[in-house]
Design a protein around this motif. Structure first.
Motif, mmCIF file in Angstrom:
data_model
loop_
_atom_site.group_PDB
_atom_site.id
_atom_site.type_symbol
_atom_site.label_atom_id
_atom_site.label_comp_id
_atom_site.label_asym_id
_atom_site.label_seq_id
_atom_site.Cartn_x
_atom_site.Cartn_y
_atom_site.Cartn_z
ATOM 1 N N THR A 71 0.877 -1.333 0.047
ATOM 2 C CA THR A 71 -0.159 -0.072 0.065
ATOM 3 C C THR A 71 0.850 1.267 0.191
ATOM 4 O O THR A 71 0.754 2.060 -0.641
ATOM 5 C CB THR A 71 -0.858 -0.060 1.509
ATOM 6 O OG1 THR A 71 -1.843 -1.131 1.044
ATOM 7 C CG2 THR A 71 -1.988 1.327 1.391
ATOM 8 N N ALA A 72 1.912 1.161 0.736
ATOM 9 C CA ALA A 72 2.916 2.292 0.785
ATOM 10 C C ALA A 72 3.388 2.506 -0.512
ATOM 11 O O ALA A 72 3.554 3.764 -1.024
ATOM 12 C CB ALA A 72 3.997 2.163 1.807
ATOM 13 N N GLY A 73 3.717 1.610 -1.269
ATOM 14 C CA GLY A 73 4.210 1.768 -2.567
ATOM 15 C C GLY A 73 3.416 2.513 -3.415
ATOM 16 O O GLY A 73 3.542 3.162 -4.451
ATOM 17 N N SER A 117 1.924 5.828 7.519
ATOM 18 C CA SER A 117 1.794 7.422 7.567
ATOM 19 C C SER A 117 3.246 7.949 7.014
ATOM 20 O O SER A 117 2.943 9.065 6.561
ATOM 21 C CB SER A 117 1.718 7.716 8.921
ATOM 22 O OG SER A 117 2.855 7.313 9.774
ATOM 23 N N ALA A 118 4.107 7.339 6.685
ATOM 24 C CA ALA A 118 5.381 7.552 5.962
ATOM 25 C C ALA A 118 6.150 6.624 5.383
ATOM 26 O O ALA A 118 6.265 5.380 5.929
ATOM 27 C CB ALA A 118 6.269 8.481 7.206
ATOM 28 N N LEU A 119 6.911 6.880 4.498
ATOM 29 C CA LEU A 119 7.769 5.965 3.393
ATOM 30 C C LEU A 119 8.880 6.357 3.150
ATOM 31 O O LEU A 119 8.797 7.711 2.648
ATOM 32 C CB LEU A 119 6.874 5.138 2.420
ATOM 33 C CG LEU A 119 7.535 4.393 1.357
ATOM 34 C CD1 LEU A 119 8.010 3.184 2.026
ATOM 35 C CD2 LEU A 119 6.760 4.319 0.084
ATOM 36 N N VAL A 176 9.174 2.268 6.819
ATOM 37 C CA VAL A 176 8.046 2.351 6.653
ATOM 38 C C VAL A 176 7.385 2.632 8.221
ATOM 39 O O VAL A 176 7.691 1.853 9.036
ATOM 40 C CB VAL A 176 7.282 0.800 6.125
ATOM 41 C CG1 VAL A 176 5.773 1.386 6.151
ATOM 42 C CG2 VAL A 176 8.181 0.629 5.044
ATOM 43 N N THR A 177 6.746 3.681 8.303
ATOM 44 C CA THR A 177 5.957 4.030 9.510
ATOM 45 C C THR A 177 4.599 4.136 9.741
ATOM 46 O O THR A 177 3.997 4.664 8.765
ATOM 47 C CB THR A 177 6.820 5.525 10.010
ATOM 48 O OG1 THR A 177 8.044 5.797 9.889
ATOM 49 C CG2 THR A 177 6.205 6.189 11.365
#
Length: 266
Positions: free
Chosen positions: A14-16, A87-89, A103-104
């Motif tokens: 999802t982050a990607g 929330s962050a990458l 990844v946060t």
């Protein structure tokens, strides 16, 4: 164990996809034409004119797609970010499949991801492990892992989707596919962003505004994109994606054996 790592894998993927939101746009002022794949029903605008918002976006996109390596930094302040999605990458990756990143998940914790060749390493802090594996099982698991990396081959069923986030070719394909659905219509005046002179290119669709910040001189290069919506509550979108180090070497330092635990042992 496998199921819990799989939950994280889905979140990393999802982050990607969030990072892929920082893609270039096509404006809608040209005549329609069949796309390059010849697919029925899909149209694209006429060729962009140099110097226009659409032309600059197209050039910046091409530079991004041709980069041999890339650093992608995503900050997601949208409603719900940090719960089931990051929330962050911060990810550096190259065409050889090497990458390193973090990844946060808000206050839930942070994961570190490394890949070199066919090997993948994953380390989550205790807070994140316990958020993924609650109760006594989580406490037992963090005690067993003891802050070490979980490692295995990129082809391992538990880790292969995580390894795929380090695939620059896959990210390029995502950028290429999703760029077709977005528009830029306005070009703003030059300004300084992160010490670089940039030109903002802005477009709005369905209440969401995208702004691409492209270098103001030389070959257009995408520096940053913001995506914000006017929605409230669970519908609010606020994502900033920054691209840097296009073409720079990606360095991955493998953890010491004493700092790892093989996924097969878990």
């Amino acid at each position: 164990m496998t199921g819990q790592v799989w939950v994280l894998v889905l979140a990393v993927v999802t982050a990607g996809l969030l990072a892929a939101r920082a893609r270039s746009h096509d404006d809608g002022d040209g005549d329609g034409a069949t796309d390059g794949d010849g697919k029925a029903g899909r149209t694209v605008s006429a060729a962009p004119r140099a110097g226009t918002a659409r032309g600059l976006a197209a050039q910046a996109r091409q530079q991004l797609l041709s980069a041999r390596s890339l650093q992608v930094t995503v900050t997601d302040r949208s409603a719900g970010a940090g719960r089931s999605t990051p929330s962050a990458l911060d990810l550096s990756l190259d065409r050889d499949g090497d990458c390193n990143g973090t990844v946060t998940f808000g206050t839930r914790g942070t994961a570190t991801v490394l890949r070199h060749g066919d090997r993948v390493w994953l380390r989550m802090d205790d807070a994140l492990w316990r958020a993924r594996v609650p109760g006594s099982a989580g406490r037992a698991l963090t005690g067993r892992i003891a802050g070490r990396y979980v490692t295995g081959p990129a082809s391992d069923p538990t880790l292969k989707d995580l390894a795929s986030i380090c695939d620059l070719s896959a990210l390029r394909a995502q950028l290429r596919a999703e760029a077709r659905d977005e528009v830029v219509t306005e070009r703003g005046g030059p300004r300084t962003l992160h010490g670089v002179r940039v030109v903002p290119l802005t477009g709005t669709r369905h209440g969401t505004e995208d702004t691409l910040y492209v270098t103001a001189s030389g070959t257009p290069r995408l520096v940053e994109q913001t995506r914000t919506s006017t929605g409230s509550g669970s519908r609010r979108t606020d994502v900033t994606t920054r691209y840097a180090d296009q073409g720079a070497p990606v360095t991955v330092t493998a953890p010491a054996a004493s700092d790892t635990v093989n996924v097969s042992r878990l």
